[in-house]
Write a protein that holds these residues in place. Structure first.
Motif, PDB file in Angstrom:
ATOM      1  N   ASN A 161      -8.693  10.732  15.075  1.00 28.93           N
ATOM      2  CA  ASN A 161      -7.696  10.575  13.980  1.00 28.93           C
ATOM      3  C   ASN A 161      -7.687   8.613  14.263  1.00 28.93           C
ATOM      4  OD1 ASN A 161      -6.468  12.923  12.663  1.00 28.93           O
ATOM      5  ND2 ASN A 161      -6.011  13.477  14.540  1.00 28.93           N
ATOM      6  N   ASN A 162      -8.678   8.478  14.340  1.00 26.47           N
ATOM      7  CA  ASN A 162      -8.659   6.768  15.053  1.00 26.47           C
ATOM      8  C   ASN A 162      -7.869   5.744  14.960  1.00 26.47           C
ATOM      9  OD1 ASN A 162     -11.384   6.534  14.902  1.00 26.47           O
ATOM     10  ND2 ASN A 162     -11.014   7.162  11.754  1.00 26.47           N
ATOM     11  N   CYS A 163      -7.058   6.713  16.276  1.00 25.99           N
ATOM     12  CA  CYS A 163      -5.270   5.716  16.238  1.00 25.99           C
ATOM     13  C   CYS A 163      -6.146   5.000  17.481  1.00 25.99           C
ATOM     14  CB  CYS A 163      -4.401   6.755  17.108  1.00 25.99           C
ATOM     15  SG  CYS A 163      -3.959   7.583  15.431  1.00 25.99           S
ATOM     16  N   PRO A 164      -5.692   3.988  17.573  1.00 25.82           N
ATOM     17  CA  PRO A 164      -5.739   3.124  19.097  1.00 25.82           C
ATOM     18  C   PRO A 164      -5.143   3.887  20.369  1.00 25.82           C
ATOM     19  CG  PRO A 164      -4.704   1.741  17.319  1.00 25.82           C
ATOM     20  CD  PRO A 164      -4.965   3.110  16.605  1.00 25.82           C
ATOM     21  N   ILE A 165      -5.788   3.484  21.365  1.00 22.67           N
ATOM     22  CA  ILE A 165      -5.756   3.983  22.378  1.00 22.67           C
ATOM     23  C   ILE A 165      -4.879   2.794  23.270  1.00 22.67           C
ATOM     24  CG2 ILE A 165      -5.134   5.445  24.546  1.00 22.67           C
ATOM     25  CD1 ILE A 165      -7.211   6.952  22.949  1.00 22.67           C
ATOM     26  N   ILE A 166      -3.355   2.454  23.491  1.00 21.66           N
ATOM     27  CA  ILE A 166      -3.244   1.579  24.570  1.00 21.66           C
ATOM     28  C   ILE A 166      -2.605   2.312  26.130  1.00 21.66           C
ATOM     29  CG2 ILE A 166      -1.831  -0.684  24.536  1.00 21.66           C
ATOM     30  CD1 ILE A 166      -1.449  -0.453  21.054  1.00 21.66           C
ATOM     31  N   TYR A 167      -2.958   1.935  26.776  1.00 21.00           N
ATOM     32  CA  TYR A 167      -2.456   1.782  28.056  1.00 21.00           C
ATOM     33  C   TYR A 167      -1.275   0.742  28.755  1.00 21.00           C
ATOM     34  CZ  TYR A 167      -6.125   5.077  28.476  1.00 21.00           C
ATOM     35  OH  TYR A 167      -7.122   6.425  28.918  1.00 21.00           O
ATOM     36  N   ILE A 168      -0.440   1.683  29.364  1.00 22.76           N
ATOM     37  CA  ILE A 168       0.362   0.105  29.876  1.00 22.76           C
ATOM     38  C   ILE A 168       0.883   0.789  30.989  1.00 22.76           C
ATOM     39  CG2 ILE A 168       3.254  -0.602  29.406  1.00 22.76           C
ATOM     40  CD1 ILE A 168       2.494   0.539  26.256  1.00 22.76           C
ATOM     41  N   ASN A 169       0.947  -0.387  32.333  1.00 22.31           N
ATOM     42  CA  ASN A 169       0.933  -0.481  33.614  1.00 22.31           C
ATOM     43  C   ASN A 169       1.441  -0.756  34.069  1.00 22.31           C
ATOM     44  OD1 ASN A 169      -0.862   2.390  34.322  1.00 22.31           O
ATOM     45  ND2 ASN A 169       0.013   1.420  35.995  1.00 22.31           N
ATOM     46  N   ASP A 170       2.328  -1.045  35.070  1.00 18.42           N
ATOM     47  CA  ASP A 170       3.670  -1.540  35.997  1.00 18.42           C
ATOM     48  C   ASP A 170       2.101  -2.362  37.338  1.00 18.42           C
ATOM     49  OD1 ASP A 170       5.657  -0.756  35.867  1.00 18.42           O
ATOM     50  OD2 ASP A 170       5.842   0.902  37.415  1.00 18.42           O
TER      51      ASP A 170
END
Length: 173
Positions: free
Chosen positions: A44-53
């Motif tokens: 669905n062309n949604c950006p994926i943002i990985y957020i990490n410690d």
């Protein structure tokens, strides 16, 4: 449909803390759902943002954080926390993905209005990120089968709070 982004929270994790083994086991249970969710986002062309410690590396390179966290007990999980070439990665210093990070600026640049949150721990970092997202006016979906906490009770309580207070959709994917 509102422009949507998927936030993958703290999937790169060493699980070396009080009740870490409980969270490790519960995280392994959601791995197939995380895979489905990432496929949905890409389709669905949604950006994926990985957020990490940062795990005391203070390195913004996810490869260094993954190497620091990697062990035989979590290597299958770490694989799910590695961004693809077209994905984004943000290192966070504390529990919320918004606290002292460029997340808000990135979401504004991408014109995002709706967030899907997934990851660990549901009752800490996912909850704090959901709180900050809600306070910034984003609508939320936190699929109950894509979030893990140390205990089922903590996970259920966090999801209930996100649904009732932040108006988050918590339906499973």
């Amino acid at each position: 449909m509102k422009k949507t982004a998927l936030l993958m929270i703290d999937i790169i994790n060493d699980f070396n803390f009080h009740e870490g083994d409980l969270l490790l086991d519960n995280t392994k249970e959601i791995l197939p759902n995380l895979s489905k969710l990432k496929k949905y986002a890409k389709k669905n062309n949604c950006p994926i943002i990985y957020i990490n410690d940062h795990y005391d590396t203070w390195d913004t390179d996810y490869k260094q954080i993954a190497q620091t966290c990697l062990s035989p007990k979590n290597e299958d999980i770490i694989e799910h926390g590695i961004p693809g070439k077209e994905d984004y990665f943000i290192m966070k210093p504390q529990m919320s993905g918004f606290f002292r990070t460029p997340l808000r600026s990135l979401l504004e640049q991408l014109e995002i209005q709706h967030l899907i949150l997934a990851g660990v721990a549901g009752n800490i970092c996912v909850l704090f990120t959901a709180n900050d997202a809600h306070m910034r006016g984003y609508s939320l979906h936190v699929p109950e089968n894509c979030v893990a906490s140390n205990t089922d009770r903590h996970n259920h309580e966090a999801l209930k709070l996100m649904a009732e207070v932040f108006n988050a959709d918590t339906k499973a994917i």
